[in-house]
Design a protein around this motif. Sequence first.
Motif, PDB file in Angstrom:
ATOM      1  N   ASP A   1      40.967  45.702 -16.318  1.00 42.39           N
ATOM      2  CA  ASP A   1      40.999  44.235 -16.209  1.00 42.39           C
ATOM      3  C   ASP A   1      40.665  43.590 -17.542  1.00 42.39           C
ATOM      4  OD1 ASP A   1      41.652  44.226 -13.498  1.00 42.39           O
ATOM      5  OD2 ASP A   1      39.554  44.252 -12.864  1.00 42.39           O
ATOM      6  N   GLY A   2      39.651  44.133 -18.217  1.00 44.97           N
ATOM      7  CA  GLY A   2      39.239  43.572 -19.498  1.00 44.97           C
ATOM      8  C   GLY A   2      40.306  43.695 -20.566  1.00 44.97           C
ATOM      9  N   VAL A   3      41.043  44.795 -20.551  1.00 43.22           N
ATOM     10  CA  VAL A   3      42.121  45.012 -21.505  1.00 43.22           C
ATOM     11  C   VAL A   3      43.292  44.067 -21.228  1.00 43.22           C
ATOM     12  CG1 VAL A   3      43.867  46.707 -22.224  1.00 43.22           C
ATOM     13  CG2 VAL A   3      41.483  47.389 -22.024  1.00 43.22           C
ATOM     14  N   GLY A   4      43.427  43.671 -19.949  1.00 47.77           N
ATOM     15  CA  GLY A   4      44.511  42.771 -19.579  1.00 47.77           C
ATOM     16  C   GLY A   4      45.658  43.443 -18.857  1.00 47.77           C
ATOM     17  N   LEU A   5      45.415  44.635 -18.312  1.00 43.05           N
ATOM     18  CA  LEU A   5      46.460  45.301 -17.541  1.00 43.05           C
ATOM     19  C   LEU A   5      46.680  44.570 -16.221  1.00 43.05           C
ATOM     20  CD1 LEU A   5      45.573  49.062 -18.105  1.00 43.05           C
ATOM     21  CD2 LEU A   5      47.108  47.610 -19.422  1.00 43.05           C
ATOM     22  N   GLY A   6      47.836  44.776 -15.623  1.00 45.89           N
ATOM     23  CA  GLY A   6      48.199  44.031 -14.420  1.00 45.89           C
ATOM     24  C   GLY A   6      47.884  44.754 -13.124  1.00 45.89           C
ATOM     25  N   ASP A   7      48.425  44.205 -12.040  1.00 43.36           N
ATOM     26  CA  ASP A   7      48.179  44.744 -10.703  1.00 43.36           C
ATOM     27  C   ASP A   7      48.752  46.148 -10.539  1.00 43.36           C
ATOM     28  OD1 ASP A   7      46.940  42.369 -10.053  1.00 43.36           O
ATOM     29  OD2 ASP A   7      48.707  41.511  -9.068  1.00 43.36           O
ATOM     30  N   ASN A   8      49.904  46.405 -11.152  1.00 42.47           N
ATOM     31  CA  ASN A   8      50.507  47.734 -11.041  1.00 42.47           C
ATOM     32  C   ASN A   8      49.559  48.805 -11.563  1.00 42.47           C
ATOM     33  OD1 ASN A   8      52.772  46.404 -10.165  1.00 42.47           O
ATOM     34  ND2 ASN A   8      53.948  46.710 -12.042  1.00 42.47           N
ATOM     35  N   ALA A   9      48.997  48.541 -12.738  1.00 39.92           N
ATOM     36  CA  ALA A   9      48.086  49.515 -13.343  1.00 39.92           C
ATOM     37  C   ALA A   9      46.827  49.677 -12.509  1.00 39.92           C
ATOM     38  CB  ALA A   9      47.731  49.077 -14.767  1.00 39.92           C
ATOM     39  N   LYS A  10      46.303  48.564 -11.986  1.00 41.85           N
ATOM     40  CA  LYS A  10      45.081  48.620 -11.177  1.00 41.85           C
ATOM     41  C   LYS A  10      45.317  49.459  -9.916  1.00 41.85           C
ATOM     42  CE  LYS A  10      40.925  46.632 -10.361  1.00 41.85           C
ATOM     43  NZ  LYS A  10      40.913  45.172 -10.339  1.00 41.85           N
ATOM     44  N   ALA A  11      46.439  49.248  -9.261  1.00 42.10           N
ATOM     45  CA  ALA A  11      46.744  50.014  -8.049  1.00 42.10           C
ATOM     46  C   ALA A  11      46.880  51.494  -8.362  1.00 42.10           C
ATOM     47  CB  ALA A  11      48.030  49.486  -7.408  1.00 42.10           C
ATOM     48  N   ALA A  12      47.553  51.804  -9.478  1.00 37.86           N
ATOM     49  CA  ALA A  12      47.722  53.208  -9.862  1.00 37.86           C
ATOM     50  C   ALA A  12      46.382  53.847 -10.199  1.00 37.86           C
ATOM     51  CB  ALA A  12      48.674  53.306 -11.052  1.00 37.86           C
ATOM     52  N   LEU A  13      45.551  53.107 -10.904  1.00 35.87           N
ATOM     53  CA  LEU A  13      44.239  53.618 -11.291  1.00 35.87           C
ATOM     54  C   LEU A  13      43.402  53.955 -10.060  1.00 35.87           C
ATOM     55  CD1 LEU A  13      42.386  54.108 -13.792  1.00 35.87           C
ATOM     56  CD2 LEU A  13      41.496  51.817 -13.400  1.00 35.87           C
ATOM     57  N   MET A  14      43.388  53.084  -9.077  1.00 36.49           N
ATOM     58  CA  MET A  14      42.618  53.327  -7.864  1.00 36.49           C
ATOM     59  C   MET A  14      43.178  54.512  -7.087  1.00 36.49           C
ATOM     60  SD  MET A  14      42.069  49.330  -6.817  1.00 36.49           S
ATOM     61  CE  MET A  14      41.410  49.687  -5.184  1.00 36.49           C
ATOM     62  N   THR A  15      44.510  54.584  -7.007  1.00 35.44           N
ATOM     63  CA  THR A  15      45.140  55.663  -6.238  1.00 35.44           C
ATOM     64  C   THR A  15      44.909  57.018  -6.891  1.00 35.44           C
ATOM     65  OG1 THR A  15      46.858  54.111  -5.532  1.00 35.44           O
ATOM     66  CG2 THR A  15      47.300  56.450  -5.220  1.00 35.44           C
ATOM     67  N   ARG A  16      45.134  57.082  -8.202  1.00 33.46           N
ATOM     68  CA  ARG A  16      44.888  58.337  -8.893  1.00 33.46           C
ATOM     69  C   ARG A  16      43.389  58.621  -9.006  1.00 33.46           C
ATOM     70  NH1 ARG A  16      48.372  61.575  -7.951  1.00 33.46           N
ATOM     71  NH2 ARG A  16      47.444  62.883  -9.576  1.00 33.46           N
ATOM     72  N   GLY A  17      42.597  57.570  -8.965  1.00 37.40           N
ATOM     73  CA  GLY A  17      41.154  57.747  -8.979  1.00 37.40           C
ATOM     74  C   GLY A  17      40.656  58.477  -7.744  1.00 37.40           C
ATOM     75  N   ILE A  18      41.148  58.073  -6.581  1.00 31.72           N
ATOM     76  CA  ILE A  18      40.700  58.747  -5.356  1.00 31.72           C
ATOM     77  C   ILE A  18      41.211  60.186  -5.339  1.00 31.72           C
ATOM     78  CG2 ILE A  18      42.611  58.147  -3.798  1.00 31.72           C
ATOM     79  CD1 ILE A  18      38.845  58.095  -2.936  1.00 31.72           C
ATOM     80  N   THR A  19      42.337  60.438  -6.025  1.00 36.07           N
ATOM     81  CA  THR A  19      42.847  61.808  -6.119  1.00 36.07           C
ATOM     82  C   THR A  19      41.856  62.705  -6.840  1.00 36.07           C
ATOM     83  OG1 THR A  19      45.149  61.044  -6.169  1.00 36.07           O
ATOM     84  CG2 THR A  19      44.721  63.251  -7.001  1.00 36.07           C
ATOM     85  N   GLU A  20      41.345  62.243  -7.981  1.00 32.69           N
ATOM     86  CA  GLU A  20      40.439  63.119  -8.711  1.00 32.69           C
ATOM     87  C   GLU A  20      39.052  63.159  -8.080  1.00 32.69           C
ATOM     88  OE1 GLU A  20      38.835  61.113 -12.716  1.00 32.69           O
ATOM     89  OE2 GLU A  20      41.012  61.219 -12.689  1.00 32.69           O
ATOM     90  N   ILE A  21      38.652  62.095  -7.398  1.00 34.88           N
ATOM     91  CA  ILE A  21      37.412  62.151  -6.619  1.00 34.88           C
ATOM     92  C   ILE A  21      37.524  63.239  -5.559  1.00 34.88           C
ATOM     93  CG2 ILE A  21      36.044  60.915  -4.891  1.00 34.88           C
ATOM     94  CD1 ILE A  21      36.563  58.355  -6.501  1.00 34.88           C
ATOM     95  N   ALA A  22      38.652  63.234  -4.843  1.00 30.80           N
ATOM     96  CA  ALA A  22      38.859  64.246  -3.798  1.00 30.80           C
ATOM     97  C   ALA A  22      38.948  65.642  -4.397  1.00 30.80           C
ATOM     98  CB  ALA A  22      40.127  63.922  -3.007  1.00 30.80           C
ATOM     99  N   ARG A  23      39.547  65.749  -5.575  1.00 27.47           N
ATOM    100  CA  ARG A  23      39.695  67.056  -6.217  1.00 27.47           C
ATOM    101  C   ARG A  23      38.329  67.679  -6.500  1.00 27.47           C
ATOM    102  NH1 ARG A  23      42.488  65.668 -10.921  1.00 27.47           N
ATOM    103  NH2 ARG A  23      44.420  65.575  -9.727  1.00 27.47           N
ATOM    104  N   LEU A  24      37.429  66.901  -7.085  1.00 27.91           N
ATOM    105  CA  LEU A  24      36.087  67.425  -7.344  1.00 27.91           C
ATOM    106  C   LEU A  24      35.317  67.594  -6.044  1.00 27.91           C
ATOM    107  CD1 LEU A  24      33.925  68.282  -9.379  1.00 27.91           C
ATOM    108  CD2 LEU A  24      33.211  65.892  -9.532  1.00 27.91           C
ATOM    109  N   GLY A  25      35.489  66.633  -5.136  1.00 25.46           N
ATOM    110  CA  GLY A  25      34.762  66.698  -3.869  1.00 25.46           C
ATOM    111  C   GLY A  25      35.078  67.939  -3.067  1.00 25.46           C
ATOM    112  N   VAL A  26      36.357  68.290  -2.994  1.00 25.98           N
ATOM    113  CA  VAL A  26      36.752  69.497  -2.260  1.00 25.98           C
ATOM    114  C   VAL A  26      36.230  70.740  -2.977  1.00 25.98           C
ATOM    115  CG1 VAL A  26      38.738  70.889  -1.550  1.00 25.98           C
ATOM    116  CG2 VAL A  26      38.745  68.417  -1.158  1.00 25.98           C
ATOM    117  N   ALA A  27      36.272  70.732  -4.300  1.00 27.37           N
ATOM    118  CA  ALA A  27      35.749  71.868  -5.056  1.00 27.37           C
ATOM    119  C   ALA A  27      34.252  72.066  -4.811  1.00 27.37           C
ATOM    120  CB  ALA A  27      36.015  71.667  -6.550  1.00 27.37           C
ATOM    121  N   MET A  28      33.553  70.977  -4.510  1.00 21.43           N
ATOM    122  CA  MET A  28      32.113  71.032  -4.249  1.00 21.43           C
ATOM    123  C   MET A  28      31.795  71.351  -2.792  1.00 21.43           C
ATOM    124  SD  MET A  28      30.413  70.428  -7.096  1.00 21.43           S
ATOM    125  CE  MET A  28      28.821  69.766  -6.601  1.00 21.43           C
ATOM    126  N   GLY A  29      32.850  71.434  -1.954  1.00 18.92           N
ATOM    127  CA  GLY A  29      32.632  71.775  -0.548  1.00 18.92           C
ATOM    128  C   GLY A  29      32.845  70.638   0.422  1.00 18.92           C
TER     129      GLY A  29
END
Length: 335
Positions: A199-227
């Motif tokens: 948001d601070g850089v000035g990216l738009g809604d497309n980038a924000k949606a992608a960031l959140m979606t790919r963010g939950i992907t890597e959260i799940a990736r580490l989470g599953v690895a942790m059990g």
Amino acid sequence: MAKVMVLGAGGFGISLALMCHRYGHEVTVWSHREEEVIRLREEREQKKLLPGVKIPQEIVFTATLEPAKYSDLIIMAVPSFAVRQTAHRLKEHIGTNSIIVCVAKGLEADTFLDFSTVISQEIPDHPNVVLSGPSHAEEVSRGEATTVTVASKDRAAAHQVQDWLMNPDFRVYVNDDLVGVELGGALKNIIAVAAGIADGVGLGDNAKAALMTRGITEIARLGVAMGGHQETFAGLSGIGDLVVTCTSMHSRNRRFGILVGQGVPVQQALEQVGMVVEGYSCTKVAHDLAEKMGVEMPITSQTYQVLYEGKSPKDAVRDLMGRPKKKEIEHTWVV
């Protein structure tokens, strides 16, 4: 009615105290700072964090942990860096049948331990429960509709906490995946910082949606690895908490990220937010943990480089967008 003691007089601690009082519980709030206790007793308001929200006279403030001896439910609402030391102090005072609920979200630095484990190490003979989900203090304090989840190794304790805390304004689910609930609540703060930077850089809604979606992907990736269980990350402590923290100006993590994205130096941005930014410290812990476990977390890695290595946010965006070709769906993806 339960006797509830809230440890921590910050925004979320006070909001939970107000909620518990509103629905008939006897509430005591503890702060380790005597001056804060005196101020709250006199002003009946947490002016810095919850301005305009009045605290009823029936809520008791104290600087001693002695009331824990008589409490049914002890809510630990202290910053993540203070969880172990608070639990260590608490163990000398806690009552025989007390249940501990931790609402701090993060991982312990150096040990990489979740807070349920930290509390169990310090107070091994008492059940502890974690509470997580989309629950900004500002809204909980005003009695606005909120839904969370609780998890514990002791299912009976989790159900007891559900019985005590659930009310028409505060819906509580029980989840048996303790690891997933804790990691979802902790790691979403990193993605919220990244979303703020975008948001601070000035990216738009497309980038924000992608960031959140790919963010939950890597959260799940580490989470599953942790059990953890991958479906947990599609729930309240995963996507639910991620959405609210990445999109709301109530989120100190997002506000901090916005400042960094606008070019404010990291330490100055932390000072401007004026309260603990859990995503800042959790970024380093998660980055180190992911490297140790060999788990790919590109957003976390780039956020770490911006916050700790001085990388330009625009360069971080460029490097994320320029990563090698990938398949979107992974075996650890949320279903």
